[in-house]
Structures are given as structure tokens and as C-alpha cells.
Design a protein around this motif. Structure first.
Motif, PDB file in Angstrom:
ATOM      1  N   LYS A 193      -1.948  19.150 -65.421  1.00 48.57           N
ATOM      2  CA  LYS A 193      -2.857  20.028 -64.681  1.00 48.57           C
ATOM      3  C   LYS A 193      -2.057  21.144 -64.032  1.00 48.57           C
ATOM      4  CE  LYS A 193      -6.403  16.634 -63.634  1.00 48.57           C
ATOM      5  NZ  LYS A 193      -7.170  16.007 -62.565  1.00 48.57           N
ATOM      6  N   ARG A 194      -2.742  22.231 -63.724  1.00 48.21           N
ATOM      7  CA  ARG A 194      -2.086  23.377 -63.103  1.00 48.21           C
ATOM      8  C   ARG A 194      -2.271  23.419 -61.581  1.00 48.21           C
ATOM      9  NH1 ARG A 194      -0.383  27.335 -66.687  1.00 48.21           N
ATOM     10  NH2 ARG A 194      -1.220  27.127 -68.781  1.00 48.21           N
ATOM     11  N   SER A 195      -3.181  22.615 -61.040  1.00 43.35           N
ATOM     12  CA  SER A 195      -3.493  22.706 -59.613  1.00 43.35           C
ATOM     13  C   SER A 195      -3.456  21.350 -58.940  1.00 43.35           C
ATOM     14  CB  SER A 195      -4.890  23.301 -59.410  1.00 43.35           C
ATOM     15  OG  SER A 195      -4.960  24.590 -59.928  1.00 43.35           O
ATOM     16  N   ILE A 196      -3.138  21.396 -57.665  1.00 42.56           N
ATOM     17  CA  ILE A 196      -3.241  20.220 -56.806  1.00 42.56           C
ATOM     18  C   ILE A 196      -4.058  20.656 -55.591  1.00 42.56           C
ATOM     19  CG2 ILE A 196      -1.089  20.716 -55.625  1.00 42.56           C
ATOM     20  CD1 ILE A 196      -0.612  17.741 -55.365  1.00 42.56           C
ATOM     21  N   TYR A 197      -4.925  19.783 -55.128  1.00 40.67           N
ATOM     22  CA  TYR A 197      -5.795  20.097 -53.995  1.00 40.67           C
ATOM     23  C   TYR A 197      -5.292  19.387 -52.745  1.00 40.67           C
ATOM     24  CZ  TYR A 197      -8.899  22.172 -57.381  1.00 40.67           C
ATOM     25  OH  TYR A 197      -9.415  22.984 -58.358  1.00 40.67           O
ATOM     26  N   VAL A 198      -5.071  20.177 -51.691  1.00 35.33           N
ATOM     27  CA  VAL A 198      -4.556  19.661 -50.429  1.00 35.33           C
ATOM     28  C   VAL A 198      -5.649  19.773 -49.373  1.00 35.33           C
ATOM     29  CG1 VAL A 198      -2.883  20.049 -48.583  1.00 35.33           C
ATOM     30  CG2 VAL A 198      -2.164  20.214 -50.969  1.00 35.33           C
ATOM     31  N   ASP A 199      -5.940  18.661 -48.730  1.00 38.47           N
ATOM     32  CA  ASP A 199      -6.907  18.622 -47.641  1.00 38.47           C
ATOM     33  C   ASP A 199      -6.254  19.221 -46.396  1.00 38.47           C
ATOM     34  OD1 ASP A 199      -8.631  17.926 -45.537  1.00 38.47           O
ATOM     35  OD2 ASP A 199      -9.211  16.053 -46.517  1.00 38.47           O
ATOM     36  N   LEU A 200      -6.822  20.296 -45.889  1.00 39.85           N
ATOM     37  CA  LEU A 200      -6.244  20.956 -44.726  1.00 39.85           C
ATOM     38  C   LEU A 200      -6.261  20.075 -43.476  1.00 39.85           C
ATOM     39  CD1 LEU A 200      -7.384  24.615 -45.211  1.00 39.85           C
ATOM     40  CD2 LEU A 200      -5.067  23.840 -44.808  1.00 39.85           C
TER      41      LEU A 200
END
Length: 131
Positions: A36-43
Motif C-alpha cells: 500500500k502507498r498510505s498509512i492512516y494515523v489517528d490524530l
């Protein structure tokens, strides 16, 4: 910018969720495995880990988001050196779930918000064609 990279790098390596797992390090591993190209970070997680870095990202989003992505690239290079060239060096750290202090009502947005990152919610009731 280097201090932002260092702090986000440490966050990605050290953040532990309520189960005691290294949440973002596991997500980086999954990112590599699934290509995958993205990782999602919870602020909210980043705010709990280092509230100063969240302020810096929101006050200078151009610099902060680039630095956060550079930190992700450093983690990826340390885990799998061949991954970034395979993805043509195009990976992204995406942010979601901003803290309440960052959210603004649409009608409350003023010129002072120029150059900052804000979050808003709205319902579109009517749209017209661009002229």
C-alpha cells in the motif's frame, strides 16, 4: 523540520495501543506486505503521544505533513529498503480524527485560518455548475 521528523518517527515506532501492541509499527508492516502507498494515523493517538507535534502540523501543514511523510519513509527504509523504490518513493502519511480544538464551524472560519490546517463538517444542500 528535523525535530518534527524525529518526533513522528518515534511515534510510529513506539506508540502502544490499549492492547499493548505497537499499533503503527504493525500498520507499517501491513503496508509493506500489502504494498500500500498510505498509512492512516489517528490524530488523537498522536495528540496523546506528543501534543506539541500536532500543534506544529496544524500551524504549518505544508512543512508538518511533509516532515511526517519523511518520518514514514525513514521507518519504511529501516524495515524494508526495497519498498520505497518499488513504490517510486510515493508513500503518504494520512491524518484523521482531529482533536476538537482543531474543528471549526464553517461560518467561524476567518482569514486567520489561512495557512493552517483546520477541520470542518458541512452538509451541501445546493451546488451549481462552475462558470
Amino acid at each position: 523540520m528535523d525535530h518534527i521528523i524525529e518526533r513522528v518517527y518515534n511515534f510510529l515506532l513506539e506508540y502502544v495501543d490499549e492492547k499493548g501492541d505497537l499499533l503503527y509499527l504493525n500498520l507499517v508492516d501491513a503496508m509493506i506486505f500489502e504494498e500500500k502507498r498510505s498509512i492512516y494515523v489517528d490524530l488523537q493517538h498522536l495528540e496523546n503521544f506528543d501534543p506539541i507535534i500536532v500543534d506544529e502540523i496544524f500551524n504549518s501543514p505544508r512543512i508538518g505533513l511533509k516532515a511526517a511523510t519523511d518520518a514514514l519513509k525513514q521507518v519504511l527504509l529501516s524495515k524494508e529498503p526495497e519498498f520505497l523504490p518499488r513504490m517510486q518513493n510515493r508513500v503518504h502519511l494520512r491524518l484523521f480524527n482531529p482533536p476538537d480544538r482543531i474543528k471549526k464551524a464553517l461560518r467561524k472560519i476567518r482569514s486567520s485560518a489561512l495557512g493552517t490546517l483546520i477541520s470542518t463538517e458541512a452538509i451541501i444542500s445546493k451546488s451549481t455548475e462552475v462558470k
